[in-house]
Design a protein around this motif. Sequence first.
Motif, short mmCIF file in Angstrom:
data_model
loop_
_atom_site.label_atom_id
_atom_site.label_comp_id
_atom_site.label_asym_id
_atom_site.label_seq_id
_atom_site.Cartn_x
_atom_site.Cartn_y
_atom_site.Cartn_z
N LYS A 152 0.83 -1.21 0.00
CA LYS A 152 0.00 0.00 0.00
C LYS A 152 0.86 1.26 0.00
N ASP A 153 1.97 1.21 0.73
CA ASP A 153 2.87 2.36 0.79
C ASP A 153 4.17 1.91 1.45
N GLU A 154 5.24 2.66 1.21
CA GLU A 154 6.51 2.40 1.89
C GLU A 154 7.29 3.69 1.98
N ARG A 155 8.06 3.82 3.04
CA ARG A 155 8.85 5.04 3.27
C ARG A 155 10.21 4.66 3.84
N LEU A 156 11.15 5.56 3.63
CA LEU A 156 12.49 5.42 4.20
C LEU A 156 12.72 6.63 5.10
N VAL A 157 13.16 6.38 6.33
CA VAL A 157 13.36 7.47 7.27
C VAL A 157 14.71 7.31 7.97
N VAL A 182 13.65 -5.25 -2.75
CA VAL A 182 14.57 -4.22 -2.25
C VAL A 182 13.89 -2.86 -2.06
N GLY A 183 12.62 -2.79 -2.37
CA GLY A 183 11.92 -1.51 -2.25
C GLY A 183 11.81 -0.80 -3.58
N ASP A 184 10.83 0.05 -3.68
CA ASP A 184 10.58 0.80 -4.91
C ASP A 184 10.36 2.28 -4.58
N ILE A 185 9.26 2.58 -3.90
CA ILE A 185 8.93 3.97 -3.58
C ILE A 185 9.98 4.59 -2.66
N ILE A 186 10.61 3.78 -1.82
CA ILE A 186 11.58 4.34 -0.85
C ILE A 186 12.77 5.01 -1.52
N TRP A 187 13.05 4.65 -2.77
CA TRP A 187 14.20 5.24 -3.47
C TRP A 187 13.84 6.50 -4.25
N GLN A 210 15.43 13.61 1.14
CA GLN A 210 15.11 12.21 0.90
C GLN A 210 16.09 11.57 -0.08
N ALA A 211 16.52 12.33 -1.07
CA ALA A 211 17.51 11.81 -2.02
C ALA A 211 18.82 11.49 -1.32
N GLU A 212 19.23 12.36 -0.41
CA GLU A 212 20.47 12.13 0.35
C GLU A 212 20.33 10.90 1.24
N ILE A 213 19.18 10.78 1.90
CA ILE A 213 18.93 9.63 2.78
C ILE A 213 18.95 8.33 1.98
N ALA A 214 18.29 8.35 0.83
CA ALA A 214 18.24 7.15 -0.02
C ALA A 214 19.64 6.76 -0.48
N ASP A 215 20.44 7.74 -0.86
CA ASP A 215 21.80 7.47 -1.33
C ASP A 215 22.65 6.87 -0.20
N LYS A 216 22.56 7.45 0.99
CA LYS A 216 23.33 6.93 2.14
C LYS A 216 22.89 5.53 2.53
N TYR A 217 21.58 5.32 2.51
CA TYR A 217 21.05 4.01 2.91
C TYR A 217 21.43 2.93 1.90
N LEU A 218 21.39 3.26 0.63
CA LEU A 218 21.75 2.28 -0.40
C LEU A 218 23.23 1.89 -0.26
N LYS A 219 24.09 2.87 -0.06
CA LYS A 219 25.52 2.60 0.11
C LYS A 219 25.78 1.75 1.35
N LYS A 220 25.10 2.08 2.45
CA LYS A 220 25.27 1.34 3.70
C LYS A 220 24.80 -0.10 3.54
N THR A 221 23.68 -0.29 2.88
CA THR A 221 23.13 -1.63 2.68
C THR A 221 24.03 -2.47 1.79
N LEU A 222 24.52 -1.88 0.72
CA LEU A 222 25.45 -2.60 -0.18
C LEU A 222 26.73 -2.98 0.56
#
Length: 248
Positions: A152-157, A182-187, A210-222
């Motif tokens: 229904k919805d997803e968010r990254l915080v 791996v998520g869709d809307i969160i990116w 949100q773009a900065e958060i997504a970039d940091k989270y993606l790098k951390k997860t990888l």
Amino acid sequence: MKHSLKLSNRLQKIEKMVTSQYDHIWDCCCDHGLLGSALLSRQAATTIHFVDIVPELMAEVENKLQRFYSNKHSNSSSSWRTHCLDVTRLPLASFQGKQLIIIAGVGGDLMIKFIEAIYQAHKNLTIDFLLCPVHHQYPLRSKLIELDFSLKDERLVEDNQRFYEILLVSSASTADRKVSPVGDIIWQSQLTTDLSLPSDEHSIKYALTQAEIADKYLKKTLNHYQRIQQGKTNDVQHIIDAYRAVVL
């Protein structure tokens, strides 16, 4: 509690994702009851259920609820109940109407056990779940896909230098609302991400953040999964490949 609610950034985001009017909301692993109390204050459901397996915590929550949200003397159309029990044993069939189960503050591995047990016990019910795991997001998403839940919805915080995925899903399957591993809307960080912001300037600032958060989270997860792969105890190359395919 009503007069001194201070929600963390993470809890604020979870609370804002409850947009539909529910008959019953189950705030599981409710800790000190802050999230459920915020939902009770805005009458997000006919009944807010506070659930935790720790008796001392539930006694503390009940005392605060009695003090600030006494059902006998309240003009609110919402009521509350407390339950000291395991999340896998929620008495959902005893209540009628639209139900939302919120599980936050535990790992995705434990959430999988909770969700699978609830789903197996209540296959005849359509249930919404609002989930915020502290880790093991990929296995949790994989389980949701296996159960054919719909998104229904997803968010990254980001909160206190940690990242959290928040997923609102339904046990009812919908062909065009599949859960992504791996998520869709969160990116995504388009200007329309948060329609509640009052001005274009604030929306732009929000999108950039949100773009900065997504970039940091993606790098951390990888980095996390690459370290696991280098350890050669688990083959997680398919997970690495999936996250590398994410387009910001």
